[in-house]
Design an enzyme around this catalytic site. Structure first.
Site, PDB file in Angstrom:
ATOM      1  N   ASN A 135       0.857  -1.184   0.000  1.00 44.34           N
ATOM      2  CA  ASN A 135       0.000   0.000   0.000  1.00 44.34           C
ATOM      3  C   ASN A 135       0.893   1.234   0.000  1.00 44.34           C
ATOM      4  OD1 ASN A 135      -2.950  -0.966   0.323  1.00 44.34           O
ATOM      5  ND2 ASN A 135      -1.798  -2.210   1.790  1.00 44.34           N
ATOM      6  N   GLU A 136       1.258   1.637  -1.202  1.00 41.75           N
ATOM      7  CA  GLU A 136       2.200   2.723  -1.399  1.00 41.75           C
ATOM      8  C   GLU A 136       1.586   4.069  -1.009  1.00 41.75           C
ATOM      9  OE1 GLU A 136       5.100   1.888  -1.782  1.00 41.75           O
ATOM     10  OE2 GLU A 136       5.555   0.618  -3.501  1.00 41.75           O
ATOM     11  N   PRO A 137       2.409   5.135  -0.920  1.00 40.88           N
ATOM     12  CA  PRO A 137       1.877   6.462  -0.603  1.00 40.88           C
ATOM     13  C   PRO A 137       0.683   6.815  -1.485  1.00 40.88           C
ATOM     14  CG  PRO A 137       4.266   6.526  -0.585  1.00 40.88           C
ATOM     15  CD  PRO A 137       3.884   5.155  -1.063  1.00 40.88           C
TER      16      PRO A 137
END
Length: 532
Positions: A174-176
């Site tokens: 869950n990237e930025p």
């Protein structure tokens, strides 16, 4: 305060701000001397959970993570299975993520990782293992992800989710920018995430650009969550996730809003938390000389003023006034003392300076010419990290031995090995009559054949791995010579833990320790430097 080793991790989840020093931490955080200590405690509690649920005729549903962070935890679970008969037949697992485009048997797939690190060593039932499929066709990904969510729900939901944390603050992939209500889906990997994986894939160009990951919302539905973070390289993001605001730019910060989440860190991983980095801001401290120096250097940086110009008002307005009252001194006198102590840590004589026996300096004066060992984790680390110091040590007539711990061959791309073998092969083919290049030609052809056979991601055969290490050896000798280190003073240990494995699969052994012990007994150094 109760020692962390006496606290039940799973019961501690969700209990926040138990002491004044923890008041800035919005997710409960337990600090252990090492990752092994934390994982031993957690694995014991998970074992109790499994045994209890099995006795009731039920299952424990675990969410699992990959990467180097959970490896000590998995090794302890394996030990419990083999030595204390812990069975995993009543366990169902769901992995967080998988690289999109990698088949399950790819050496860098998370499926391969999980079987190498855990599943092959325990008695979990194959049908109870769930890992996202990275080969689902693009037009079927959405439906596949919905079914993955459904499978978690049908299993009864996650009893415990294990997490690591990436340098971008991500949990799972869950990237930025990932919202709190996201579910299992395909995601584009952040540049930093791909760069961190580049060593595993022998170059960033080979790292997949997409992954399938559980969403933040999926993770947050778990009944309990344990996030683990080890080492100083995670300290900054740990602080942001625990003490900073909840933000979609750091998905781990969402755990602040989970009712039963806990973070496990080792001493290095906790080093940026306020209670350790700036403890005077969250309560009274024991004002030792070292603590005073830390506080005043921080105050100088915070105020933007030289140490000698700090005022009483600066101390009082930034939470350090207790120093003055404890010492019963004005800022002027404290400033001078700290300035002198800081000054005495700075030197242009890293091996010590002659005729300064009675002066406070960072290195002792005698013996004048010291035997020095410089450990470099990989061939380039010492050159990049302390070339100037190496140069000064040589210039000041110290006997320097540069010890390269590993070959670094895993970082050498196939192209370099292919080019080297190609040159040897062509020289053999161009040899004039009377010159015998038969052995060299056979060797070069064998390297080229082995490279072709293994493909882009296969494991290097021993001969290829050896060649890659030798390529770096020559580069290292040249670089060391530029720093003044004689090639004969460069030692290559090729520690077994590195040569026998791949990144994220390393395991230290007694053989590694014996190699270090041998070189130290051989050189008998007065001073040791370490890089990497």
């Amino acid at each position: 305060m109760v020692p962390e080793n006496n606290i039940c991790i799973l019961d501690a989840a969700g209990h926040k701000q138990l002491t004044q020093k923890e008041r800035l931490e919005k997710t409960r955080t337990l600090v252990y001397p090492s990752s092994q200590d934390a994982c031993r405690k957690l694995a014991s509690e998970v074992a109790d959970l499994i045994r209890g649920r099995e006795a009731e005729g039920g299952y424990v549903v675990l969410g699992l993570a990959t990467g180097s962070t959970p490896v000590p935890f998995y090794r302890e679970l394996i030990r419990l299975h083999k030595q204390e008969t812990l069975s995993f037949k009543a366990v169902i697992t769901f992995n967080l993520d998988e690289y999109y485009g990698l088949p399950s048997n790819h050496p860098e797939s998370y499926c391969t990782f999980m079987h190498d690190q855990l599943f092959e060593h325990i008695d979990i039932l194959p049908e109870n293992i769930h890992i996202p499929d990275g080969t689902v066709s693009i037009d079927e990904v959405y439906e596949y992800c919905k079914n993955y969510e459904r499978a978690i729900d049908e299993a009864g939901g996650l009893d415990l989710q294990i997490l690591g944390i990436g340098r971008t603050g991500h949990i799972g992939f869950n990237e930025p920018g990932s919202a709190k209500d996201t579910v299992t889906r395909m995601i584009t990997l952040d540049r930093v995430t791909r760069a961190d994986a580049a060593a595993d894939f022998l170059g960033i160009a080979n790292v997949p650009r997409f992954a399938i990951t559980m969403g933040v919302g999926t993770i947050m539905k778990a009944r309990r969550i344990v996030l683990m973070a080890w080492g100083g390289n995670k300290a900054d993001v740990v602080k942001e996730a625990i003490e900073g605001p909840v933000t979609d730019m750091i998905s781990a910060s969402y755990l602040q809003e989970h009712g039963s989440a806990v973070v496990l860190v080792d001493a290095a991983g906790s080093s940026r938390l306020t209670r350790f980095e700036r403890p005077w801001l969250v309560g009274s401290v024991d004002w030792t000389h070292a603590m005073i120096k830390r506080a005043i250097v921080w105050l100088s940086e915070t105020v933007g003023s030289p140490i000698l110009k700090l005022r009483d008002e600066d101390y009082n307005e930034h939470g350090v006034g207790e120093v003055l009252s404890t010492l019963n001194q004005k800022a002027y006198h404290v400033n001078i003392d700290v300035f002198n102590r800081v000054q005495h840590t700075i030197t242009g004589w890293p091996g010590g300076k002659a005729n300064t026996e009675n002066q406070p300096r960072p290195e002792r004066a005698l013996p004048v010419h010291k035997r020095v060992v410089v450990f470099s984790a990989e061939p380039s680390d010492a050159i990049f990290g302390m070339a100037g110091t190496l140069d000064r040590l040589i210039e000041q007539k110290h006997n320097v031995t540069l010890v390269i711990l590993t070959s670094g061959g895993l970082r050498v791309g196939d192209a370099s090995a292919r080019n080297f073998a190609g040159v040897i092969k062509e020289m053999a083919e161009l040899a004039v009559a009377g010159e015998c290049w038969t052995d060299q030609k056979v060797y070069a052809q064998s390297i080229l054949s082995e490279l072709e056979a293994k493909g882009d991601f296969g494991v290097d055969p021993p001969t290829v791995r050896r060649l890659k290490g030798l390529i770096l050896r020559e580069e290292t000798r040249d670089a060391a010579a530029d720093c003044g280190v004689n090639p004969g003073q460069v030692k290559f240990l090729d520690l077994p833990f590195y040569e026998r494995s791949r990144y994220r699969r390393f395991q230290l052994s007694e053989d590694d320790a014996e190699s270090i012990k041998h070189i130290l007994n051989e050189v008998k150094p007065h001073s040791i430097f370490a890089n990497g």
